[in-house]
Motif scaffolding. Structure first.
Motif, mmCIF file in Angstrom:
data_model
loop_
_atom_site.group_PDB
_atom_site.id
_atom_site.type_symbol
_atom_site.label_atom_id
_atom_site.label_comp_id
_atom_site.label_asym_id
_atom_site.label_seq_id
_atom_site.Cartn_x
_atom_site.Cartn_y
_atom_site.Cartn_z
ATOM 1 N N ASP A 105 0.875 -1.179 0.000
ATOM 2 C CA ASP A 105 0.000 0.000 0.000
ATOM 3 C C ASP A 105 0.907 1.222 0.000
ATOM 4 O O ASP A 105 1.144 1.846 1.032
ATOM 5 C CB ASP A 105 -0.910 -0.022 1.224
ATOM 6 N N ILE A 106 1.422 1.554 -1.166
ATOM 7 C CA ILE A 106 2.440 2.597 -1.241
ATOM 8 C C ILE A 106 1.876 3.972 -0.917
ATOM 9 O O ILE A 106 2.575 4.825 -0.360
ATOM 10 C CB ILE A 106 3.126 2.586 -2.636
ATOM 11 N N ARG A 107 0.607 4.181 -1.202
ATOM 12 C CA ARG A 107 0.019 5.485 -0.877
ATOM 13 C C ARG A 107 0.036 5.706 0.635
ATOM 14 O O ARG A 107 0.457 6.770 1.110
ATOM 15 C CB ARG A 107 -1.407 5.573 -1.398
ATOM 16 N N ALA A 108 -0.409 4.707 1.400
ATOM 17 C CA ALA A 108 -0.408 4.834 2.860
ATOM 18 C C ALA A 108 1.018 4.973 3.387
ATOM 19 O O ALA A 108 1.281 5.721 4.339
ATOM 20 C CB ALA A 108 -1.098 3.628 3.486
ATOM 21 N N TRP A 109 1.938 4.252 2.764
ATOM 22 C CA TRP A 109 3.340 4.317 3.186
ATOM 23 C C TRP A 109 3.884 5.731 2.996
ATOM 24 O O TRP A 109 4.500 6.307 3.892
ATOM 25 C CB TRP A 109 4.132 3.298 2.375
ATOM 26 N N ARG A 110 3.640 6.307 1.829
ATOM 27 C CA ARG A 110 4.141 7.663 1.565
ATOM 28 C C ARG A 110 3.445 8.687 2.469
ATOM 29 O O ARG A 110 4.068 9.649 2.929
ATOM 30 C CB ARG A 110 3.955 8.009 0.092
ATOM 31 N N GLU A 111 2.166 8.489 2.719
ATOM 32 C CA GLU A 111 1.444 9.420 3.596
ATOM 33 C C GLU A 111 1.983 9.370 5.017
ATOM 34 O O GLU A 111 2.105 10.403 5.682
ATOM 35 C CB GLU A 111 -0.051 9.103 3.577
ATOM 36 N N GLU A 112 2.312 8.178 5.493
ATOM 37 C CA GLU A 112 2.867 8.058 6.836
ATOM 38 C C GLU A 112 4.242 8.720 6.922
ATOM 39 O O GLU A 112 4.556 9.395 7.926
ATOM 40 C CB GLU A 112 2.972 6.581 7.224
ATOM 41 N N ALA A 113 5.057 8.562 5.897
ATOM 42 C CA ALA A 113 6.365 9.228 5.888
ATOM 43 C C ALA A 113 6.196 10.742 5.884
ATOM 44 O O ALA A 113 6.917 11.465 6.595
ATOM 45 C CB ALA A 113 7.174 8.776 4.678
ATOM 46 N N ARG A 145 12.720 1.023 -7.069
ATOM 47 C CA ARG A 145 11.753 1.459 -8.092
ATOM 48 C C ARG A 145 12.471 2.093 -9.275
ATOM 49 O O ARG A 145 12.130 1.832 -10.440
ATOM 50 C CB ARG A 145 10.765 2.457 -7.486
ATOM 51 N N ALA A 146 13.490 2.898 -8.997
ATOM 52 C CA ALA A 146 14.251 3.515 -10.079
ATOM 53 C C ALA A 146 14.977 2.481 -10.926
ATOM 54 O O ALA A 146 15.241 2.703 -12.115
ATOM 55 C CB ALA A 146 15.248 4.519 -9.503
ATOM 56 N N GLY A 147 15.296 1.326 -10.312
ATOM 57 C CA GLY A 147 15.998 0.274 -11.045
ATOM 58 C C GLY A 147 15.085 -0.756 -11.673
ATOM 59 O O GLY A 147 15.576 -1.769 -12.203
ATOM 60 N N LEU A 148 13.769 -0.527 -11.666
ATOM 61 C CA LEU A 148 12.853 -1.513 -12.220
ATOM 62 C C LEU A 148 13.068 -1.806 -13.705
ATOM 63 O O LEU A 148 12.800 -2.937 -14.137
ATOM 64 C CB LEU A 148 11.406 -1.095 -11.974
ATOM 65 N N ARG A 152 12.887 -5.587 -14.965
ATOM 66 C CA ARG A 152 12.004 -6.076 -16.035
ATOM 67 C C ARG A 152 12.795 -6.763 -17.143
ATOM 68 O O ARG A 152 12.324 -7.742 -17.734
ATOM 69 C CB ARG A 152 11.168 -4.916 -16.582
ATOM 70 N N LYS A 153 13.999 -6.298 -17.418
ATOM 71 C CA LYS A 153 14.832 -6.979 -18.411
ATOM 72 C C LYS A 153 15.176 -8.392 -17.951
ATOM 73 O O LYS A 153 15.289 -9.322 -18.764
ATOM 74 C CB LYS A 153 16.121 -6.187 -18.653
ATOM 75 N N LEU A 154 15.319 -8.568 -16.650
ATOM 76 C CA LEU A 154 15.673 -9.883 -16.119
ATOM 77 C C LEU A 154 14.513 -10.868 -16.201
ATOM 78 O O LEU A 154 14.710 -12.065 -15.983
ATOM 79 C CB LEU A 154 16.148 -9.741 -14.673
ATOM 80 N N PHE A 173 5.617 -3.082 -6.725
ATOM 81 C CA PHE A 173 5.651 -1.682 -7.130
ATOM 82 C C PHE A 173 4.401 -1.310 -7.923
ATOM 83 O O PHE A 173 4.431 -1.231 -9.153
ATOM 84 C CB PHE A 173 6.923 -1.404 -7.933
ATOM 85 N N PRO A 174 3.278 -1.085 -7.231
ATOM 86 C CA PRO A 174 2.032 -0.767 -7.938
ATOM 87 C C PRO A 174 2.102 0.514 -8.749
ATOM 88 O O PRO A 174 1.385 0.648 -9.749
ATOM 89 C CB PRO A 174 1.007 -0.658 -6.802
ATOM 90 N N GLU A 175 2.958 1.452 -8.369
ATOM 91 C CA GLU A 175 3.088 2.685 -9.143
ATOM 92 C C GLU A 175 3.683 2.434 -10.529
ATOM 93 O O GLU A 175 3.561 3.278 -11.419
ATOM 94 C CB GLU A 175 3.961 3.693 -8.375
ATOM 95 N N GLU A 176 4.318 1.291 -10.707
ATOM 96 C CA GLU A 176 4.935 0.941 -11.984
ATOM 97 C C GLU A 176 4.174 -0.173 -12.698
ATOM 98 O O GLU A 176 4.691 -0.780 -13.646
ATOM 99 C CB GLU A 176 6.384 0.500 -11.755
ATOM 100 N N ALA A 177 2.940 -0.439 -12.261
ATOM 101 C CA ALA A 177 2.185 -1.563 -12.817
ATOM 102 C C ALA A 177 1.956 -1.423 -14.317
ATOM 103 O O ALA A 177 1.995 -2.413 -15.058
ATOM 104 C CB ALA A 177 0.850 -1.692 -12.092
ATOM 105 N N THR A 178 1.707 -0.217 -14.786
ATOM 106 C CA THR A 178 1.440 -0.015 -16.215
ATOM 107 C C THR A 178 2.609 -0.481 -17.068
ATOM 108 O O THR A 178 2.420 -1.040 -18.157
ATOM 109 C CB THR A 178 1.142 1.466 -16.492
#
Length: 374
Positions: A105-113, A145-148, A152-154, A173-178
């Motif tokens: 739940d990355i949204r909740a994680w970022r909100e807590e930070a 996330r920056a190294g995804l 994906r190549k792997l 990484f749901p933010e990178e699902a697309t």
């Protein structure tokens, strides 16, 4: 191909921290991951899991190590590439049990930070540590996330272990699902290895891959036990848990399929039980299957299974503790199953903590008396 550890000495590792202080030892540990000596590689990986990933916590050196771990995982000269890749995933999310069965739940994680950064109550003695830990963990997650693109190549690597671990990593990484889901779909179209297929199916479910529903159904009806379990897990995660899905999860709660899954360190019985416990309604035979699975555990494997069974049958803590006769049949069987766990399960405080949180007796004899056992 470029040297995977190029630029390693350009980082001020001594100025970064890990669980035991200065991270100045990290560069040599990263270099040791390329050693031809298996014992040396294993020792270095174990030490990295101990210092930059200490009991699930991440530190300042974690994010700095991520690009080098990914470079090692993608370099053909690295003798064992799954180890660095799996450590990369661990640095991103900590213990995956904290995120399953629903995913990150990355949204909740970022909100807590953000809440921690904005708080005005900075005088608490533990605030600085909490903020530093939150920043380090989110920084490590974003570094992976920056190294995804590398991850994906792997997914098309020649090594099935690398492909499976890449799918496992990508699923957090749901933010990178697309960007990730088309690569997982392409993998599933051509993959023959059941273990890789299972990792890709679970990862696609965690990323809300609803376009792959026909693919999930195809594997649910298939003959391979591990992909069948993974398909059921993904379908339940997507809210499509019909009778065949529940039946597969129930069967796996009692007798899980064999395989080498990275999720929950391979505890597919627990993953199945947690998935069932997350559903709104579960038929009695599926509850019975989870409890059957609990009877087949011992020692520390009993703790999370007991909690999954309590979540499934009680839903909320039994506070105040009702009379045993007032419990439902499923709740009664759950308490009795826990009370009859072997002594090696009851000798740990972990089980006591779980029972206390659910309002149940924490002493073995008291629990047996409450459950009306001899």
């Amino acid at each position: 191909m470029a040297e995977p550890l190029a630029g390693l000495d350009g980082i001020d590792w001594a100025g970064l921290d890990h669980a035991y202080g200065s991270a100045e030892d990290v560069p040599d540990l990263l270099r040791a991951l390329s050693s031809p000596d298996e014992d040396e590689r294993d020792a270095a990986l174990g030490e990295l899991f101990t210092n930059i990933f200490h009991q699930g916590r991440r530190y300042g050196a974690a994010a700095a190590a991520v690009p080098f771990l990914l470079a090692l995982a993608s370099h053909p000269g690295t003798p064992d590439r799954t180890g660095p890749l799996y450590l990369t995933a661990a640095l991103a999310i900590g213990y995956d049990a904290a995120h399953l069965p629903s995913g990150v739940d990355i949204r909740a994680w970022r909100e807590e930070a953000a809440r921690l950064r904005a708080t005005e109550d900075r005088d608490r003695f533990d605030f600085a540590r909490a903020l530093r830990s939150a920043e380090a963990e989110l920084a490590a997650y974003d570094a992976v996330r920056a190294g995804l693109p590398t991850v994906r190549k792997l997914l098309s690597d020649d090594d099935p272990g690398v492909r499976a671990t890449a799918a496992y990593t990508a699923g957090w990484f749901p933010e990178e699902a697309t960007a990730t889901l088309p690569d997982l779909e392409a993998l599933l179209q051509s993959e023959q290895d059941a273990n890789v297929i299972a990792h890709a199916l679970v990862a696609a479910g965690l990323l809300d891959g609803r376009a792959l529903l026909p693919r999930f159904r195809e594997h649910l009806a298939g003959a391979e036990p591990l992909p069948r379990w993974a398909a059921a897990t993904a379908l339940a995660r997507l809210g499509d848990a019909d009778a065949p899905v529940i039946a597969e999860l129930a069967a796996s709660s009692a007798s899980p399929p064999e395989g080498h899954m990275a999720f929950l360190e391979g505890d597919l019985r627990l993953y199945s039980a947690l998935t069932l416990a997350a559903l709104d309604e579960v038929p009695p035979d599926a509850v019975d299957a989870v409890l059957d699975g609990l009877t087949r555990t011992s020692d520390d494997a009993s703790f999370p299974m007991a909690e999954a069974a309590l979540r499934l049958t009680f839903r909320t803590p039994a506070l105040p503790l009702p009379r045993f006769a007032d419990l439902t049949p499923a709740q009664q069987r759950t308490v009795r199953t826990i009370a009859e766990l072997p002594p090696e399960s009851w000798r740990w405080g972990n089980l006591m903590e779980i029972l206390h949180a659910w309002g149940l007796p924490t002493d073995h004899d008291d629990c047996r008396r409450y459950a009306r056992l001899a």
